[in-house]
Scaffold this motif. Sequence first.
Motif, PDB file in Angstrom:
ATOM      1  N   UNK A   1       3.786  14.178 -14.263  1.00  0.00           N
ATOM      2  CA  UNK A   1       2.495  14.135 -13.567  1.00  0.00           C
ATOM      3  C   UNK A   1       1.427  13.451 -14.423  1.00  0.00           C
ATOM      4  N   UNK A   2       1.242  13.827 -15.695  1.00  0.00           N
ATOM      5  CA  UNK A   2       0.239  13.106 -16.500  1.00  0.00           C
ATOM      6  C   UNK A   2       0.596  11.637 -16.699  1.00  0.00           C
ATOM      7  N   UNK A   3       1.872  11.346 -16.802  1.00  0.00           N
ATOM      8  CA  UNK A   3       2.291   9.949 -16.956  1.00  0.00           C
ATOM      9  C   UNK A   3       1.932   9.146 -15.711  1.00  0.00           C
ATOM     10  N   UNK A   4       2.146   9.727 -14.538  1.00  0.00           N
ATOM     11  CA  UNK A   4       1.774   9.054 -13.293  1.00  0.00           C
ATOM     12  C   UNK A   4       0.273   8.858 -13.190  1.00  0.00           C
ATOM     13  N   UNK A   5      -0.480   9.879 -13.577  1.00  0.00           N
ATOM     14  CA  UNK A   5      -1.934   9.749 -13.566  1.00  0.00           C
ATOM     15  C   UNK A   5      -2.418   8.657 -14.498  1.00  0.00           C
ATOM     16  N   UNK A   6      -1.835   8.581 -15.680  1.00  0.00           N
ATOM     17  CA  UNK A   6      -2.207   7.539 -16.622  1.00  0.00           C
ATOM     18  C   UNK A   6      -1.874   6.161 -16.056  1.00  0.00           C
ATOM     19  N   UNK A   7      -0.728   6.041 -15.404  1.00  0.00           N
ATOM     20  CA  UNK A   7      -0.338   4.766 -14.805  1.00  0.00           C
ATOM     21  C   UNK A   7      -1.327   4.354 -13.718  1.00  0.00           C
ATOM     22  N   UNK A   8      -1.790   5.308 -12.919  1.00  0.00           N
ATOM     23  CA  UNK A   8      -2.771   5.004 -11.871  1.00  0.00           C
ATOM     24  C   UNK A   8      -4.077   4.529 -12.492  1.00  0.00           C
ATOM     25  N   UNK A   9      -4.559   5.217 -13.513  1.00  0.00           N
ATOM     26  CA  UNK A   9      -5.816   4.804 -14.148  1.00  0.00           C
ATOM     27  C   UNK A   9      -5.702   3.419 -14.767  1.00  0.00           C
ATOM     28  N   UNK A  10      -4.592   3.132 -15.411  1.00  0.00           N
ATOM     29  CA  UNK A  10      -4.391   1.812 -16.009  1.00  0.00           C
ATOM     30  C   UNK A  10      -4.302   0.756 -14.923  1.00  0.00           C
ATOM     31  N   UNK A  11      -3.591   1.061 -13.846  1.00  0.00           N
ATOM     32  CA  UNK A  11      -3.436   0.090 -12.767  1.00  0.00           C
ATOM     33  C   UNK A  11      -4.762  -0.208 -12.083  1.00  0.00           C
ATOM     34  N   UNK A  12      -5.562   0.826 -11.846  1.00  0.00           N
ATOM     35  CA  UNK A  12      -6.844   0.596 -11.183  1.00  0.00           C
ATOM     36  C   UNK A  12      -7.749  -0.276 -12.046  1.00  0.00           C
ATOM     37  N   UNK A  13      -7.740  -0.040 -13.337  1.00  0.00           N
ATOM     38  CA  UNK A  13      -8.564  -0.857 -14.230  1.00  0.00           C
ATOM     39  C   UNK A  13      -7.994  -2.269 -14.326  1.00  0.00           C
ATOM     40  N   UNK A  14      -6.683  -2.400 -14.321  1.00  0.00           N
ATOM     41  CA  UNK A  14      -6.056  -3.710 -14.437  1.00  0.00           C
ATOM     42  C   UNK A  14      -6.313  -4.559 -13.204  1.00  0.00           C
ATOM     43  N   UNK A  15      -6.293  -3.933 -12.027  1.00  0.00           N
ATOM     44  CA  UNK A  15      -6.473  -4.702 -10.798  1.00  0.00           C
ATOM     45  C   UNK A  15      -7.903  -5.168 -10.601  1.00  0.00           C
ATOM     46  N   UNK A  16      -8.850  -4.635 -11.358  1.00  0.00           N
ATOM     47  CA  UNK A  16     -10.249  -5.027 -11.158  1.00  0.00           C
ATOM     48  C   UNK A  16     -10.513  -6.468 -11.591  1.00  0.00           C
ATOM     49  N   UNK A  17      -9.698  -7.017 -12.467  1.00  0.00           N
ATOM     50  CA  UNK A  17      -9.916  -8.384 -12.938  1.00  0.00           C
ATOM     51  C   UNK A  17      -9.316  -9.456 -12.041  1.00  0.00           C
ATOM     52  N   UNK A  18      -8.531  -9.076 -11.056  1.00  0.00           N
ATOM     53  CA  UNK A  18      -7.887 -10.051 -10.184  1.00  0.00           C
ATOM     54  C   UNK A  18      -8.752 -10.338  -8.965  1.00  0.00           C
ATOM     55  N   UNK A  19      -8.430 -11.417  -8.305  1.00  0.00           N
ATOM     56  CA  UNK A  19      -9.122 -11.730  -7.055  1.00  0.00           C
ATOM     57  C   UNK A  19      -8.568 -10.857  -5.937  1.00  0.00           C
ATOM     58  N   UNK A  20      -9.157 -10.959  -4.770  1.00  0.00           N
ATOM     59  CA  UNK A  20      -8.691 -10.170  -3.633  1.00  0.00           C
ATOM     60  C   UNK A  20      -7.246 -10.546  -3.279  1.00  0.00           C
ATOM     61  N   UNK A  21      -6.933 -11.841  -3.322  1.00  0.00           N
ATOM     62  CA  UNK A  21      -5.565 -12.287  -3.027  1.00  0.00           C
ATOM     63  C   UNK A  21      -4.601 -11.756  -4.083  1.00  0.00           C
ATOM     64  N   UNK A  22      -5.037 -11.770  -5.346  1.00  0.00           N
ATOM     65  CA  UNK A  22      -4.193 -11.233  -6.413  1.00  0.00           C
ATOM     66  C   UNK A  22      -3.920  -9.751  -6.226  1.00  0.00           C
ATOM     67  N   UNK A  23      -4.939  -9.013  -5.806  1.00  0.00           N
ATOM     68  CA  UNK A  23      -4.758  -7.588  -5.532  1.00  0.00           C
ATOM     69  C   UNK A  23      -3.754  -7.376  -4.406  1.00  0.00           C
ATOM     70  N   UNK A  24      -3.917  -8.127  -3.331  1.00  0.00           N
ATOM     71  CA  UNK A  24      -3.005  -7.980  -2.189  1.00  0.00           C
ATOM     72  C   UNK A  24      -1.569  -8.347  -2.568  1.00  0.00           C
ATOM     73  N   UNK A  25      -1.421  -9.404  -3.343  1.00  0.00           N
ATOM     74  CA  UNK A  25      -0.072  -9.792  -3.776  1.00  0.00           C
ATOM     75  C   UNK A  25       0.535  -8.737  -4.697  1.00  0.00           C
ATOM     76  N   UNK A  26      -0.277  -8.174  -5.590  1.00  0.00           N
ATOM     77  CA  UNK A  26       0.230  -7.133  -6.480  1.00  0.00           C
ATOM     78  C   UNK A  26       0.641  -5.887  -5.718  1.00  0.00           C
TER      79      UNK A  26
END
Length: 82
Positions: A25-50
């Motif tokens: 559970x903590x590992x999944x939560x950490x992955x979500x937080x990292x992913x949300x921060x990582x996706x902020x630098x991409x464009x909308x198309x990049x987010x949709x493709x990811x």
Amino acid sequence: MTRNPLVRWYRGSRTLRVLSALALIPLGGMLVFVSLDSLSGYSRIGNLLGIAAMCLFAAWAWWWGERRDRRRAARRPGAGDR
């Protein structure tokens, strides 16, 4: 039946299975937080493709597991009835 002692130990111990699930559970939560921060630098198309790539991978993993289960059940008559 598996010959691997670690697999037998894991399957035979409900406590170990519950503790390992709770540890993820903590590992999944950490992955979500990292992913949300990582996706902020991409464009909308990049987010949709990811997101589409993650959904396709999840669908493939589900399909592969179902396929494996069907093949194993076909090899052992009566084992797929559980």
